[in-house]
Design an enzyme around this catalytic site. Structure first.
Site, short mmCIF file in Angstrom:
data_model
loop_
_atom_site.label_atom_id
_atom_site.label_comp_id
_atom_site.label_asym_id
_atom_site.label_seq_id
_atom_site.Cartn_x
_atom_site.Cartn_y
_atom_site.Cartn_z
N LYS A 15 -1.27 -4.12 3.76
CA LYS A 15 -1.97 -4.55 2.95
C LYS A 15 -1.21 -4.85 1.45
O LYS A 15 -0.98 -5.87 0.77
CB LYS A 15 -3.49 -4.17 2.56
CG LYS A 15 -4.25 -4.06 4.10
CD LYS A 15 -5.75 -3.91 3.84
CE LYS A 15 -5.73 -2.34 3.09
NZ LYS A 15 -5.39 -1.47 4.15
N ARG A 90 -15.28 -3.67 2.63
CA ARG A 90 -15.01 -2.45 3.54
C ARG A 90 -16.20 -2.10 4.39
O ARG A 90 -16.11 -1.34 5.28
CB ARG A 90 -14.54 -1.24 2.99
CG ARG A 90 -12.99 -1.08 2.90
CD ARG A 90 -12.77 0.33 2.22
NE ARG A 90 -11.67 1.03 2.45
CZ ARG A 90 -10.50 0.79 2.23
NH1 ARG A 90 -10.24 -0.10 1.25
NH2 ARG A 90 -9.26 1.67 2.60
N ARG A 129 5.25 7.20 3.54
CA ARG A 129 5.06 6.24 2.42
C ARG A 129 5.35 7.00 1.03
O ARG A 129 4.70 8.10 0.94
CB ARG A 129 3.59 5.76 2.53
CG ARG A 129 3.33 5.23 1.25
CD ARG A 129 2.06 4.16 1.11
NE ARG A 129 0.85 5.01 1.48
CZ ARG A 129 -0.37 4.35 1.43
NH1 ARG A 129 -0.48 3.11 1.59
NH2 ARG A 129 -1.53 5.20 1.76
N ARG A 162 0.74 9.85 -1.76
CA ARG A 162 -0.81 10.16 -1.80
C ARG A 162 -1.33 11.27 -1.12
O ARG A 162 -0.93 11.41 -0.05
CB ARG A 162 -1.29 8.64 -1.36
CG ARG A 162 -1.42 7.80 -2.54
CD ARG A 162 -1.77 6.24 -2.13
NE ARG A 162 -3.01 6.32 -1.15
CZ ARG A 162 -3.37 5.33 -0.82
NH1 ARG A 162 -2.72 4.07 -0.75
NH2 ARG A 162 -4.54 5.20 -0.09
N ARG A 173 -9.51 8.42 7.96
CA ARG A 173 -9.50 7.12 7.52
C ARG A 173 -9.69 6.08 8.42
O ARG A 173 -10.24 5.08 8.22
CB ARG A 173 -8.30 6.83 6.51
CG ARG A 173 -8.54 7.91 5.00
CD ARG A 173 -7.19 7.75 4.39
NE ARG A 173 -6.52 6.38 4.06
CZ ARG A 173 -5.38 6.40 3.82
NH1 ARG A 173 -4.57 7.51 3.82
NH2 ARG A 173 -4.73 5.55 3.47
P1 AP5 Z 1 1.08 -0.27 2.55
O1 AP5 Z 1 1.23 -1.51 2.48
O2 AP5 Z 1 0.65 0.76 1.64
O3 AP5 Z 1 -0.15 -0.05 3.48
P2 AP5 Z 1 -1.87 -0.40 3.13
O4 AP5 Z 1 -2.33 -1.41 4.04
O5 AP5 Z 1 -2.14 -0.88 1.66
O6 AP5 Z 1 -2.51 1.10 3.19
P3 AP5 Z 1 -3.56 1.94 2.29
O7 AP5 Z 1 -3.34 3.28 2.61
O8 AP5 Z 1 -3.34 1.49 0.96
O9 AP5 Z 1 -4.79 1.35 2.81
P4 AP5 Z 1 -6.30 2.13 2.43
O10 AP5 Z 1 -6.96 0.84 2.79
O11 AP5 Z 1 -6.36 3.34 3.33
O12 AP5 Z 1 -6.00 2.61 1.07
P5 AP5 Z 1 -6.81 2.28 -0.25
O13 AP5 Z 1 -5.94 2.53 -1.33
O14 AP5 Z 1 -7.10 0.50 -0.26
O15 AP5 Z 1 1.98 0.31 3.94
C1 AP5 Z 1 1.87 1.51 4.48
C2 AP5 Z 1 3.32 1.92 4.63
O16 AP5 Z 1 3.84 1.45 5.53
C3 AP5 Z 1 4.33 2.12 3.32
O17 AP5 Z 1 5.13 2.86 3.44
C4 AP5 Z 1 5.14 0.77 3.75
O18 AP5 Z 1 6.34 0.73 3.28
C5 AP5 Z 1 5.10 0.65 5.36
N1 AP5 Z 1 5.19 -0.57 5.88
C6 AP5 Z 1 4.11 -1.74 5.51
N2 AP5 Z 1 4.30 -2.93 6.34
C7 AP5 Z 1 5.49 -2.38 7.17
C8 AP5 Z 1 6.06 -2.82 8.37
N3 AP5 Z 1 5.32 -4.12 8.75
N4 AP5 Z 1 6.75 -2.41 9.00
C9 AP5 Z 1 7.17 -0.99 8.68
N5 AP5 Z 1 6.60 -0.45 7.83
C10 AP5 Z 1 5.81 -1.05 7.11
O19 AP5 Z 1 -7.93 2.81 -0.35
C11 AP5 Z 1 -7.75 4.54 -0.67
C12 AP5 Z 1 -9.19 5.06 -0.46
O20 AP5 Z 1 -10.08 4.42 -1.62
C13 AP5 Z 1 -10.21 4.80 0.89
O21 AP5 Z 1 -9.92 5.74 1.94
C14 AP5 Z 1 -11.52 5.09 0.11
O22 AP5 Z 1 -11.69 6.35 0.13
C15 AP5 Z 1 -11.48 4.43 -1.18
N6 AP5 Z 1 -11.81 3.01 -1.13
C16 AP5 Z 1 -10.92 1.80 -1.51
N7 AP5 Z 1 -11.67 0.74 -1.37
C17 AP5 Z 1 -12.95 1.11 -0.95
C18 AP5 Z 1 -14.05 0.40 -0.82
N8 AP5 Z 1 -13.91 -1.12 -0.57
N9 AP5 Z 1 -15.06 0.75 -0.47
C19 AP5 Z 1 -15.04 2.19 -0.35
N10 AP5 Z 1 -14.13 3.00 -0.55
C20 AP5 Z 1 -13.16 2.33 -0.91
MG MG Z 2 -2.88 -0.37 0.12
#
Ligand code: AP5
Ligand code: MG
Length: 218
Positions: A15, A90, A129, A162, A173
């Site tokens: 994402k 979410r 990552r 992270r 997660r």
């Molecule tokens: P990356 O692009 O960073 O993936 P992402 O989908 O953004 O993953 P996140 O870990 O950020 O998602 P998340 O939803 O768990 O975390 P968030 O910060 O939103 O890519 C990942 C890796 O893969 C990178 O190294 C990249 O280079 C590589 N990559 C990408 N695409 C690739 C490809 N096609 N091929 C190969 N490699 C690739 O949330 C964190 C925490 O916050 C949650 O766990 C929760 O506790 C809280 N939170 C956030 N939003 C909410 C909500 N709405 N409600 C309640 N709690 C929330």
């Molecule tokens: Mg992200």
């Protein structure tokens, strides 16, 4: 017309990586609820400290807190033409709250892009990552390394890993995603605005698919 796009997908689906493509194409800001929580934590606000307790163990932050934070962000003037929502909503109650928030702005969710990636690939992606704590740009030590090891290409900041990317937290997660967030796929499918994208391909292939989908939006 304002473009409010939701980017849905499990942790590590890509994402954050694909967000810039969408934001540049539609000229809209990137709103990541996870990034907003991490910014609060860096500033040691009450909200940041509260959210950190949930994030560290891979749980969702309660809906009420999350909705209020994203709602405040959507009221900023740069969202007048829309926004890309990454990681929000979410849960079903968050999705309903978003519908209400946008309705009050005279808008609605235009499209939901669901990045689909199987769990075993997610763990490999998250364990490699590295992210920039300053600009949020995301790298992978094998799949998408920075030009200079450990340093952000864009602003030269030292990259960090992270805390919630440890394997045991990643599995937690993924489980939370499957039980609480996956139902949104059906929620948006029924509204007729869901677009599935195979996120298990290379970053460039996924980018090209998203660009061709967006060609129909502009
Ligand atoms: P990356 O692009 O960073 O993936 P992402 O989908 O953004 O993953 P996140 O870990 O950020 O998602 P998340 O939803 O768990 O975390 P968030 O910060 O939103 O890519 C990942 C890796 O893969 C990178 O190294 C990249 O280079 C590589 N990559 C990408 N695409 C690739 C490809 N096609 N091929 C190969 N490699 C690739 O949330 C964190 C925490 O916050 C949650 O766990 C929760 O506790 C809280 N939170 C956030 N939003 C909410 C909500 N709405 N409600 C309640 N709690 C929330
Ligand atoms: Mg992200």
């Amino acid at each position: 017309m304002a473009h409010f796009i939701v980017l849905l997908g499990p942790p590590g689906a890509g994402k954050g990586t694909q967000a810039a493509t969408i934001c540049e194409a539609l000229e809209i800001p990137h709103i990541s609820s996870g990034e907003l929580f991490r910014e609060h934590l860096a500033k040691q606000t009450e909200l940041g400290k509260l959210a950190d307790g949930y994030i560290r163990c891979g749980q969702l932050v309660p809906d009420e807190i999350t909705v209020r934070m994203v709602g405040d962000r959507l009221k900023q003037p740069d969202c007048a033409n829309g926004a890309l929502l990454d990681g929000f909503p979410r849960t079903i109650p968050q999705a309903q709250a978003l519908d209400d928030l946008l309705a009050r702005m005279g808008a609605q969710v235009e499209m939901v892009i669901s990045l689909e990636v199987p769990p075993e690939i997610l763990v490999e992606r998250l364990s490699g990552r590295w992210s920039c704590p300053n600009c949020g740009r995301v790298y992978h030590e094998k799949n998408n390394p920075p030009q200079r090891s450990g340093v952000c290409d864009r602003d030269g900041t030292l990259l960090i890993q992270r805390l919630d990317d440890r394997p045991e937290t990643v599995w937690q997660r993924i489980e939370v995603y499957l039980s609480r967030t996956q139902p949104l796929v059906e929620y948006y499918r029924q509204k007729g605005i869901l677009v599935n994208v195979d996120g298990a391909r290379s970053i460039e292939e996924v980018r090209q698919s998203i660009l061709s989908i967006l060609a129909g939006v502009r």
